[in-house]
Scaffold this active site. Structure first.
Site, short mmCIF file in Angstrom:
data_model
loop_
_atom_site.label_atom_id
_atom_site.label_comp_id
_atom_site.label_asym_id
_atom_site.label_seq_id
_atom_site.Cartn_x
_atom_site.Cartn_y
_atom_site.Cartn_z
N GLY A 33 -4.02 0.57 8.25
CA GLY A 33 -5.00 -0.04 7.41
C GLY A 33 -5.13 1.03 6.22
O GLY A 33 -4.37 2.06 6.04
N ASN A 34 -6.18 1.01 5.37
CA ASN A 34 -6.56 1.90 4.32
C ASN A 34 -7.84 1.99 4.00
O ASN A 34 -8.52 1.28 4.33
CB ASN A 34 -5.59 1.66 3.14
CG ASN A 34 -5.87 0.18 2.67
OD1 ASN A 34 -6.77 -0.06 1.85
ND2 ASN A 34 -5.02 -0.59 2.68
N HIS A 35 -8.32 3.10 3.11
CA HIS A 35 -9.57 3.27 2.94
C HIS A 35 -10.33 2.26 1.84
O HIS A 35 -11.53 2.53 1.33
CB HIS A 35 -9.65 4.67 2.33
CG HIS A 35 -9.58 5.78 3.34
ND1 HIS A 35 -10.35 5.78 4.66
CD2 HIS A 35 -8.63 6.72 3.55
CE1 HIS A 35 -9.72 6.82 5.31
NE2 HIS A 35 -8.89 7.28 4.78
N ALA A 40 -6.23 -3.99 -1.76
CA ALA A 40 -5.22 -2.88 -1.33
C ALA A 40 -4.43 -3.51 -0.12
O ALA A 40 -4.89 -3.22 1.02
CB ALA A 40 -6.02 -1.56 -1.04
#
Ligand code: CTP
Length: 220
Positions: free
Chosen positions: A25-27, A93
């Site tokens: 995943g990402n932030h 995102a």
């Protein structure tokens, strides 16, 4: 201008599962997309907000929130409403890659090293961009570290967008995990830089800019 308009917004990260307990995943927090959804709903728009996993509450009682996990789920949810929508805002995102295979049970640490094969995810903005009709307006986001303007202009063309909201990771207070953002709005024939502001105020600036460009396109 937004009253009665149907709007599709993507927001947040996507999680691409490796096994039942792990993901890539990402932030992204989803704050920018949720702020846009709230402002648009306050102005009478009919908003469908397709959001990856976030800690945020429904931004407005009239927003139709569609929670998703993966890029494939986000794409399917977008496809279901994109044709009907007048305005598309791609603030998510989306993970660029996903694991080729997802294990059905938890992966055990039996080996000294471990390699994950990744395959490209669907590009939601670019794929929907191919079916965009002249009355529809599409906005993308770009988070860049180098050659920001050139990359943002490239995304306008590649994804058939009418506008790109550019965040630079070089700017303190911009991008992930902040309640503020510093943007530059890139259109085919103009570039406008804005100062650092709260994300709700940034959402207002983005909507004002959409209004101006959309009105121009409708006159053509
Ligand atoms: N986007 C999307 N689907 C993807 C990847 C990106 O819809 N699979 C959208 C994002 O929501 C954003 C825009 O495309 O509005 C640009 O995303 P970005 O990650 O900056 O660009 P990429 O096309 O992924 O290119 P790169 O990461 O190589 O810069």
């Amino acid at each position: 201008m937004f009253s009665g308009k149907k709007v599709l917004i993507t927001a947040g990260p996507t999680y691409e599962p490796l096994d039942p307990v792990r993901f890539i995943g990402n932030h992204s927090t989803g704050k920018m997309g949720f702020a846009l959804a709230r402002c648009l709903a306050q102005q009478g728009a009919l908003v469908t907000l397709v959001a990856g996993p976030t800690a945020l509450a429904l931004p407005h009682p009239l927003v139709n929130l569609v929670p998703v996990m993966t890029a494939d789920e986000m794409f399917a949810a977008c496809q279901a409403v994109a044709t009907e929508a007048d305005l598309w805002i791609f603030a998510a995102a989306v993970a660029d890659y996903k694991p080729k295979d997802t294990a059905l049970s938890k992966i055990k640490k039996n080996e000294a090293s471990f390699t994950i094969e990744l395959v490209k995810n669907v590009d939601i903005a670019a794929t929907l961009g191919q079916q965009k009709r002249p009355h529809q307006f599409a906005v993308g986001f770009a988070l860049e570290t180098d050659q920001e303007l050139e990359n943002a202009r490239g995304k306008l063309l590649k994804k058939n967008l009418d506008m790109v909201v550019l965040n630079s990771l070089r700017d303190p207070g911009a991008g992930f995990k902040h309640d503020t953002n510093k943007i530059t709005i890139v259109k085919a024939s103009s570039v406008e830089a804005y100062p650092l502001k709260a994300k709700d105020e940034v959402a207002q600036d983005i909507l004002e800019s959409i209004k101006a460009e959309w009105a121009c396109l409708q006159k053509k």
